[in-house]
Design a protein around this motif. Structure first.
Motif, PDB file in Angstrom:
ATOM      1  N   GLU A  36     -43.504 -44.244 -76.396  1.00  0.00           N
ATOM      2  CA  GLU A  36     -42.184 -43.623 -76.216  1.00  0.00           C
ATOM      3  C   GLU A  36     -42.083 -42.329 -77.016  1.00  0.00           C
ATOM      4  N   MET A  37     -42.597 -42.336 -78.246  1.00  0.00           N
ATOM      5  CA  MET A  37     -42.582 -41.133 -79.081  1.00  0.00           C
ATOM      6  C   MET A  37     -43.409 -40.026 -78.428  1.00  0.00           C
ATOM      7  N   VAL A  38     -44.593 -40.365 -77.944  1.00  0.00           N
ATOM      8  CA  VAL A  38     -45.464 -39.387 -77.291  1.00  0.00           C
ATOM      9  C   VAL A  38     -44.778 -38.822 -76.049  1.00  0.00           C
ATOM     10  N   ASP A  39     -44.151 -39.677 -75.260  1.00  0.00           N
ATOM     11  CA  ASP A  39     -43.456 -39.219 -74.055  1.00  0.00           C
ATOM     12  C   ASP A  39     -42.299 -38.274 -74.403  1.00  0.00           C
ATOM     13  N   ARG A  40     -41.540 -38.602 -75.459  1.00  0.00           N
ATOM     14  CA  ARG A  40     -40.431 -37.734 -75.890  1.00  0.00           C
ATOM     15  C   ARG A  40     -40.958 -36.369 -76.331  1.00  0.00           C
ATOM     16  N   GLN A  41     -42.043 -36.368 -77.099  1.00  0.00           N
ATOM     17  CA  GLN A  41     -42.614 -35.110 -77.577  1.00  0.00           C
ATOM     18  C   GLN A  41     -43.176 -34.282 -76.416  1.00  0.00           C
ATOM     19  N   ARG A  42     -43.803 -34.949 -75.459  1.00  0.00           N
ATOM     20  CA  ARG A  42     -44.345 -34.236 -74.297  1.00  0.00           C
ATOM     21  C   ARG A  42     -43.209 -33.594 -73.500  1.00  0.00           C
ATOM     22  N   ALA A  61     -44.384 -25.410 -82.644  1.00  0.00           N
ATOM     23  CA  ALA A  61     -45.185 -26.578 -83.020  1.00  0.00           C
ATOM     24  C   ALA A  61     -45.443 -26.595 -84.525  1.00  0.00           C
ATOM     25  N   LEU A  62     -45.748 -25.438 -85.085  1.00  0.00           N
ATOM     26  CA  LEU A  62     -45.974 -25.367 -86.534  1.00  0.00           C
ATOM     27  C   LEU A  62     -44.709 -25.734 -87.311  1.00  0.00           C
ATOM     28  N   GLN A  63     -43.568 -25.254 -86.855  1.00  0.00           N
ATOM     29  CA  GLN A  63     -42.302 -25.605 -87.509  1.00  0.00           C
ATOM     30  C   GLN A  63     -42.038 -27.105 -87.414  1.00  0.00           C
ATOM     31  N   ARG A  64     -42.334 -27.686 -86.266  1.00  0.00           N
ATOM     32  CA  ARG A  64     -42.093 -29.120 -86.071  1.00  0.00           C
ATOM     33  C   ARG A  64     -42.930 -29.964 -87.024  1.00  0.00           C
ATOM     34  N   VAL A  65     -44.221 -29.652 -87.152  1.00  0.00           N
ATOM     35  CA  VAL A  65     -45.064 -30.465 -88.030  1.00  0.00           C
ATOM     36  C   VAL A  65     -44.740 -30.209 -89.498  1.00  0.00           C
ATOM     37  N   GLU A  66     -44.356 -28.991 -89.823  1.00  0.00           N
ATOM     38  CA  GLU A  66     -44.046 -28.661 -91.217  1.00  0.00           C
ATOM     39  C   GLU A  66     -42.760 -29.355 -91.681  1.00  0.00           C
ATOM     40  N   HIS A  67     -41.787 -29.474 -90.804  1.00  0.00           N
ATOM     41  CA  HIS A  67     -40.489 -30.024 -91.191  1.00  0.00           C
ATOM     42  C   HIS A  67     -40.271 -31.450 -90.706  1.00  0.00           C
ATOM     43  N   CYS A  68     -41.315 -32.091 -90.258  1.00  0.00           N
ATOM     44  CA  CYS A  68     -41.226 -33.472 -89.777  1.00  0.00           C
ATOM     45  C   CYS A  68     -41.051 -34.418 -90.966  1.00  0.00           C
ATOM     46  N   ASN A  69     -40.141 -35.363 -90.830  1.00  0.00           N
ATOM     47  CA  ASN A  69     -39.861 -36.315 -91.912  1.00  0.00           C
ATOM     48  C   ASN A  69     -40.420 -37.698 -91.630  1.00  0.00           C
ATOM     49  N   ASP A  70     -41.230 -37.825 -90.619  1.00  0.00           N
ATOM     50  CA  ASP A  70     -41.818 -39.108 -90.262  1.00  0.00           C
ATOM     51  C   ASP A  70     -43.162 -39.263 -90.973  1.00  0.00           C
ATOM     52  N   GLU A  72     -47.162 -39.027 -91.614  1.00  0.00           N
ATOM     53  CA  GLU A  72     -48.085 -37.931 -91.311  1.00  0.00           C
ATOM     54  C   GLU A  72     -48.725 -38.143 -89.944  1.00  0.00           C
ATOM     55  N   TYR A  73     -49.070 -39.380 -89.638  1.00  0.00           N
ATOM     56  CA  TYR A  73     -49.678 -39.700 -88.348  1.00  0.00           C
ATOM     57  C   TYR A  73     -48.733 -39.329 -87.199  1.00  0.00           C
ATOM     58  N   ARG A  74     -47.502 -39.797 -87.275  1.00  0.00           N
ATOM     59  CA  ARG A  74     -46.548 -39.533 -86.200  1.00  0.00           C
ATOM     60  C   ARG A  74     -46.226 -38.044 -86.088  1.00  0.00           C
ATOM     61  N   CYS A  75     -46.117 -37.374 -87.221  1.00  0.00           N
ATOM     62  CA  CYS A  75     -45.837 -35.931 -87.196  1.00  0.00           C
ATOM     63  C   CYS A  75     -46.982 -35.168 -86.546  1.00  0.00           C
ATOM     64  N   THR A  76     -48.202 -35.526 -86.884  1.00  0.00           N
ATOM     65  CA  THR A  76     -49.366 -34.833 -86.353  1.00  0.00           C
ATOM     66  C   THR A  76     -49.542 -35.119 -84.869  1.00  0.00           C
ATOM     67  N   VAL A  77     -49.480 -36.379 -84.478  1.00  0.00           N
ATOM     68  CA  VAL A  77     -49.632 -36.728 -83.064  1.00  0.00           C
ATOM     69  C   VAL A  77     -48.494 -36.138 -82.241  1.00  0.00           C
ATOM     70  N   GLY A  78     -47.277 -36.280 -82.738  1.00  0.00           N
ATOM     71  CA  GLY A  78     -46.124 -35.734 -82.029  1.00  0.00           C
ATOM     72  C   GLY A  78     -46.191 -34.217 -81.915  1.00  0.00           C
ATOM     73  N   GLY A  79     -46.555 -33.547 -83.004  1.00  0.00           N
ATOM     74  CA  GLY A  79     -46.667 -32.088 -82.980  1.00  0.00           C
ATOM     75  C   GLY A  79     -47.748 -31.614 -82.026  1.00  0.00           C
ATOM     76  N   GLY A  80     -48.876 -32.298 -82.026  1.00  0.00           N
ATOM     77  CA  GLY A  80     -49.966 -31.931 -81.123  1.00  0.00           C
ATOM     78  C   GLY A  80     -49.605 -32.146 -79.663  1.00  0.00           C
ATOM     79  N   LYS A 127     -50.589 -31.113 -92.921  1.00  0.00           N
ATOM     80  CA  LYS A 127     -51.896 -31.280 -92.290  1.00  0.00           C
ATOM     81  C   LYS A 127     -51.809 -31.075 -90.789  1.00  0.00           C
ATOM     82  N   GLY A 128     -50.624 -31.263 -90.241  1.00  0.00           N
ATOM     83  CA  GLY A 128     -50.435 -31.035 -88.814  1.00  0.00           C
ATOM     84  C   GLY A 128     -50.732 -29.602 -88.420  1.00  0.00           C
ATOM     85  N   CYS A 129     -50.581 -28.670 -89.345  1.00  0.00           N
ATOM     86  CA  CYS A 129     -50.893 -27.265 -89.067  1.00  0.00           C
ATOM     87  C   CYS A 129     -52.348 -27.131 -88.652  1.00  0.00           C
TER      88      CYS A 129
END
Length: 146
Positions: A36-42, A61-70, A72-80, A127-129
């Motif tokens: 569901e998270m992946v689908d929302r991000q897509r 995308a860089l702003q999203r991963v930098e300011h993500c509060n979830d 690290e895994y979810r921020c990186t996968v979601g940002g990508g 690290k998402g950067c």
């Protein structure tokens, strides 16, 4: 003292068996939530891409991963996921692939240094950067046929 250790061992064994029996339910729930998270991000990436160009996708995308509060895994996968969907639905940017080294499936030391330096230059610490930079490298190589 021996009874204490035997009791502790029994508690650990019971806990392990309980966890093992409930693992499929937990994993199924986690997989569902993850999808569901992946689908929302897509979907967010598609919507953003329809409104911007490729450079805008990189920036968002860089702003999203930098300011993500979830996590690290979810921020990186979601940002990508967001970045790739955004890029695919955005307008081309003339200079977005300038000075981007060719993508290698197994990153070279030069690739790693370029990604690290690029993130530091732009002031991104997450690290998402690094994932976004690697994806940009891959997408730019694919579009130029490198």
């Amino acid at each position: 003292m021996r009874r204490f250790w035997l009791g502790l061992l029994l508690v650990v064994i019971v806990g392990a068996v309980y966890s093992w029996l409930n693992a499929p339910e937990w994993l199924e729930g986690w997989n569902e939530e993850h999808q569901e998270m992946v689908d929302r991000q897509r979907q967010a990436g598609i919507s953003a891409g329809e409104e911007t160009d490729q450079q805008g996708c990189v920036s968002m995308a860089l702003q999203r991963v930098e300011h993500c509060n979830d996590s690290e895994y979810r921020c990186t996968v979601g940002g990508g996921t967001f970045f790739k969907a955004c890029w695919q639905h955005s307008q081309p940017s003339a200079a977005v692939c300038n000075d981007i080294p060719p993508y290698h499936e197994k990153p070279t030391e030069d690739d790693k240094a370029w990604v690290k330096d690029r993130c530091i230059e732009q002031g991104f610490l997450a690290k998402g950067c690094r994932l976004i930079m690697r994806q940009q490298q891959q997408l730019c190589s694919a579009s130029t046929g490198s």
